[in-house]
Design a protein around this motif. Structure first.
Motif: not given
Length: 214
Positions: A120-131
């Motif tokens: 699943i490719a996350g495009a929302e701005p919070w994804w870098p923080l989540a990963l």
């Protein structure tokens, strides 16, 4: 024409309204069972395949850190959308077979051992923080797992029936400090969903027969 976002909101509101009418205190499973955390399914660790790209598990491989493990054949993992091409190259090189695309953004694969894998490719701005946060949030098998606030936001945005069921279970079992983190993340990235979030928390606590803990 109904958009994907509108469809998710409609699904979420319909299920919440139905649950409000039918839910009864303590209607869930025994608390001792709900607090069990197991890793009965041993998923492949894709770190050697994908490194140095950051990734984390989602789906049932992730929810088992926050609620009882449920059976599934698929391994769901999440990456940043900008890494899609690099991940595709790495999976092909490791012998994975591309099966198709995901409607939510991403691809379906089969591992050399025959395990279905959804990327699943996350495009929302919070994804870098989540990963990044997932790298220090490991399960008993050692897999990087999305922290509950980010997993809750991901499932909330998807709002499929299974996602909303997982949400009520996980939020109902979460402690006050974790729920505060969930609320803070929604304030930042999904403020329009705060009312529905509180309904899901209340339903989860009601299922635990713990309405005062929300």
């Amino acid at each position: 024409m109904t958009t994907t976002i509108e469809s998710a909101i409609l699904t979420r509101r319909t299920i919440i309204d139905m649950a409000r009418r039918r839910q009864r205190p303590g209607s869930g499973s025994a608390r001792s069972f709900l607090e069990e955390r197991t890793t009965m399914t041993q998923w492949p660790d894709l770190t050697p395949v994908l490194a140095p790209i950051l990734w984390a598990v989602a789906g049932a491989a992730a929810t088992r850190l926050y609620m009882p493990e449920r059976s599934t054949r698929d391994l769901d993992l999440v990456i940043e959308s900008r890494d899609t091409q690099a991940v595709t190259r790495k999976l092909r090189a490791a012998g994975f077979t591309l099966l198709g695309s995901l409607s939510i953004g991403g691809t379906r694969w089969q591992s050399p051992q025959g395990i279905p894998v959804a990327v699943i490719a996350g495009a929302e701005p919070w994804w870098p923080l989540a990963l990044q946060a997932a790298q220090s949030n490991r399960d008993a098998q050692g897999l990087p797992v999305l922290p509950l606030p980010y997993l809750a936001l991901m499932k909330f945005n998807a709002s499929r029936t299974i996602d909303l069921g997982d949400l009520t279970h996980m939020l109902g079992l979460a402690d006050a400090a974790t729920l505060a983190q969930v609320r803070d993340l929604f304030h930042q990235f999904a403020p329009d969903g705060l009312e529905d979030l509180e309904s899901l928390i209340a339903l989860g606590k009601l299922e635990m027969d713990d309405p005062g803990a929300a």
